[in-house]
Scaffold this motif. Structure first.
Motif, PDB file in Angstrom:
ATOM      1  N   PHE A 143       0.861  -1.171   0.000  1.00  0.00           N
ATOM      2  CA  PHE A 143       0.000   0.000   0.000  1.00  0.00           C
ATOM      3  C   PHE A 143       0.905   1.231   0.000  1.00  0.00           C
ATOM      4  O   PHE A 143       1.435   1.637   1.040  1.00  0.00           O
ATOM      5  CB  PHE A 143      -0.916  -0.019   1.227  1.00  0.00           C
ATOM      6  N   LEU A 144       1.098   1.779  -1.163  1.00  0.00           N
ATOM      7  CA  LEU A 144       2.102   2.810  -1.361  1.00  0.00           C
ATOM      8  C   LEU A 144       1.457   4.077  -1.914  1.00  0.00           C
ATOM      9  O   LEU A 144       0.729   4.025  -2.910  1.00  0.00           O
ATOM     10  CB  LEU A 144       3.168   2.287  -2.329  1.00  0.00           C
ATOM     11  N   LYS A 145       1.727   5.182  -1.262  1.00  0.00           N
ATOM     12  CA  LYS A 145       1.222   6.454  -1.755  1.00  0.00           C
ATOM     13  C   LYS A 145       2.023   6.890  -2.975  1.00  0.00           C
ATOM     14  O   LYS A 145       3.255   6.832  -2.983  1.00  0.00           O
ATOM     15  CB  LYS A 145       1.339   7.520  -0.661  1.00  0.00           C
ATOM     16  N   VAL A 146       1.320   7.309  -4.018  1.00  0.00           N
ATOM     17  CA  VAL A 146       1.980   7.786  -5.230  1.00  0.00           C
ATOM     18  C   VAL A 146       2.286   9.274  -5.031  1.00  0.00           C
ATOM     19  O   VAL A 146       1.449  10.140  -5.272  1.00  0.00           O
ATOM     20  CB  VAL A 146       1.099   7.562  -6.474  1.00  0.00           C
ATOM     21  N   ASP A 147       3.514   9.538  -4.541  1.00  0.00           N
ATOM     22  CA  ASP A 147       3.879  10.922  -4.220  1.00  0.00           C
ATOM     23  C   ASP A 147       5.130  11.410  -4.943  1.00  0.00           C
ATOM     24  O   ASP A 147       5.563  12.555  -4.769  1.00  0.00           O
ATOM     25  CB  ASP A 147       4.069  11.081  -2.710  1.00  0.00           C
ATOM     26  N   GLY A 148       5.736  10.539  -5.743  1.00  0.00           N
ATOM     27  CA  GLY A 148       6.908  10.952  -6.501  1.00  0.00           C
ATOM     28  C   GLY A 148       8.198  10.999  -5.716  1.00  0.00           C
ATOM     29  O   GLY A 148       9.224  11.425  -6.245  1.00  0.00           O
ATOM     30  N   VAL A 149       8.167  10.532  -4.454  1.00  0.00           N
ATOM     31  CA  VAL A 149       9.373  10.536  -3.622  1.00  0.00           C
ATOM     32  C   VAL A 149       9.923   9.112  -3.522  1.00  0.00           C
ATOM     33  O   VAL A 149       9.273   8.236  -2.937  1.00  0.00           O
ATOM     34  CB  VAL A 149       9.079  11.074  -2.206  1.00  0.00           C
ATOM     35  N   PRO A 150      11.110   8.827  -4.054  1.00  0.00           N
ATOM     36  CA  PRO A 150      11.674   7.478  -4.028  1.00  0.00           C
ATOM     37  C   PRO A 150      12.419   7.204  -2.716  1.00  0.00           C
ATOM     38  O   PRO A 150      13.599   6.861  -2.701  1.00  0.00           O
ATOM     39  CB  PRO A 150      12.626   7.482  -5.218  1.00  0.00           C
ATOM     40  N   GLY A 151      11.694   7.362  -1.608  1.00  0.00           N
ATOM     41  CA  GLY A 151      12.305   7.237  -0.298  1.00  0.00           C
ATOM     42  C   GLY A 151      12.213   5.854   0.303  1.00  0.00           C
ATOM     43  O   GLY A 151      12.120   4.845  -0.413  1.00  0.00           O
ATOM     44  N   GLU A 152      12.222   5.792   1.631  1.00  0.00           N
ATOM     45  CA  GLU A 152      12.318   4.521   2.349  1.00  0.00           C
ATOM     46  C   GLU A 152      11.152   3.592   2.051  1.00  0.00           C
ATOM     47  O   GLU A 152      11.343   2.393   1.823  1.00  0.00           O
ATOM     48  CB  GLU A 152      12.406   4.801   3.854  1.00  0.00           C
ATOM     49  N   LYS A 153       9.912   4.106   2.049  1.00  0.00           N
ATOM     50  CA  LYS A 153       8.752   3.246   1.824  1.00  0.00           C
ATOM     51  C   LYS A 153       8.760   2.662   0.407  1.00  0.00           C
ATOM     52  O   LYS A 153       8.457   1.478   0.219  1.00  0.00           O
ATOM     53  CB  LYS A 153       7.464   4.032   2.072  1.00  0.00           C
ATOM     54  N   THR A 154       9.102   3.486  -0.547  1.00  0.00           N
ATOM     55  CA  THR A 154       9.165   2.999  -1.924  1.00  0.00           C
ATOM     56  C   THR A 154      10.288   1.979  -2.075  1.00  0.00           C
ATOM     57  O   THR A 154      10.130   0.946  -2.738  1.00  0.00           O
ATOM     58  CB  THR A 154       9.377   4.164  -2.904  1.00  0.00           C
ATOM     59  N   SER A 155      11.417   2.242  -1.441  1.00  0.00           N
ATOM     60  CA  SER A 155      12.542   1.313  -1.517  1.00  0.00           C
ATOM     61  C   SER A 155      12.205  -0.011  -0.827  1.00  0.00           C
ATOM     62  O   SER A 155      12.565  -1.090  -1.320  1.00  0.00           O
ATOM     63  CB  SER A 155      13.787   1.940  -0.873  1.00  0.00           C
ATOM     64  N   ASN A 156      11.491   0.065   0.301  1.00  0.00           N
ATOM     65  CA  ASN A 156      11.063  -1.159   0.994  1.00  0.00           C
ATOM     66  C   ASN A 156      10.139  -1.990   0.102  1.00  0.00           C
ATOM     67  O   ASN A 156      10.262  -3.215   0.021  1.00  0.00           O
ATOM     68  CB  ASN A 156      10.338  -0.811   2.292  1.00  0.00           C
TER      69      ASN A 156
END
Length: 264
Positions: A235-248
């Motif tokens: 469950f990932l927010k589409v915010d354009g930030v390739p940070g920790e949650k996206t990397s996880n």
């Protein structure tokens, strides 16, 4: 005839991801899969000739002729003569036929080759098409046992003969999708990734805790986030930030963190 729409693709993927083999059927499923894997070389020979994945050929062989190499892949008729059941008179040429020749003909007759969509959804779509759309068209309340018998997705309801439906009769044959699910669990098979998904997966941005000022990079990150969000339990927010949650999430799907993640 149904087509493989985005909605149907999502349905197949969701069902496969949530598929659980009924505990009472574990041994029969394992026995069938072990036998299929044992005959992999024969299926791969036909795969090389046709471009059709060996696991599709194997699952179809189980469904149509109980893994019997003396019968036609078309419909289970004996190889000593051309087919009698639909499709009749196959293959062309004088009998008897080898199983490999007959299987190659059966797949060609279905217009299956290397250019067919062999993604997970595409494979399940072709398996359901191989058996016919009677369940989906006339009894949508019952998922096809040709795919899902022996799993949590099927209890009862089947055609006991052509055109005769029984809501209480239950299939005693393991579904093709269930066989593929077990083979996937064992690491024996993998499915091709659709071109659009592969393109999204290849567009891997570098790890960063802030949104880029480059619009093209932001679009790349958002595309990746949408792709990742299509997997179960992500469950990932589409915010354009390739940070920790996206990397996880990327690591959950691919096994690796984003490039540049200090945890890599």
């Amino acid at each position: 005839m149904p087509t493989l729409t985005a909605a149907l693709r999502a349905e197949y993927e969701s069902l496969f991801n949530r598929c659980v083999i009924n505990p009472s059927r574990t041994k029969p499923v394992n026995d069938l899969v072990k036998k299929l894997i044992g005959n992999r070389a024969r299926y791969e020979a036909v795969s090389r000739a046709t471009g059709v994945p060996w696991h599709f050929i194997a699952a179809t062989h189980n469904m149509e002729s109980s893994q019997n190499f003396t019968k036609h892949l078309h419909n289970g008729d004996p190889l000593t003569a051309r087919t009698v059941q639909v499709p009749k008179g196959r293959p062309l040429g004088p009998p008897p036929f080898t199983w490999e020749v007959s299987a190659t003909d059966a797949l060609g007759l279905k217009k299956l080759d290397a250019s067919t969509d062999w993604s997970l959804a595409g494979t399940l779509f072709r398996l359901e098409l191989y058996n016919g759309w009677g369940y989906r068209t006339h009894h949508p309340e019952t998922l096809s046992p040709y795919l899902w018998s022996f799993s949590n997705h099927y209890v009862s309801g089947k055609y006991v003969k052509d055109g005769v439906w029984s809501p209480t009769a239950a299939s005693d044959q393991c579904g093709a999708a269930v066989l593929l699910r077990r083979m996937a669990e064992l690491g024996e098979i993998a499915f091709k990734v659709p071109a659009a998904v592969a393109a999204a997966a290849q567009a891997v941005p570098r790890y960063a805790m802030k949104k880029s000022t480059d619009a093209s990079i932001v679009a790349q990150v958002e595309s990746l986030q949408r792709w990742l969000g299509g997997f179960p339990q992500i469950f990932l927010k589409v915010d354009g930030v390739p940070g920790e949650k996206t990397s996880n999430a990327y690591k959950t799907v691919t096994g690796s963190f984003l490039p540049g993640d200090p945890r890599s």
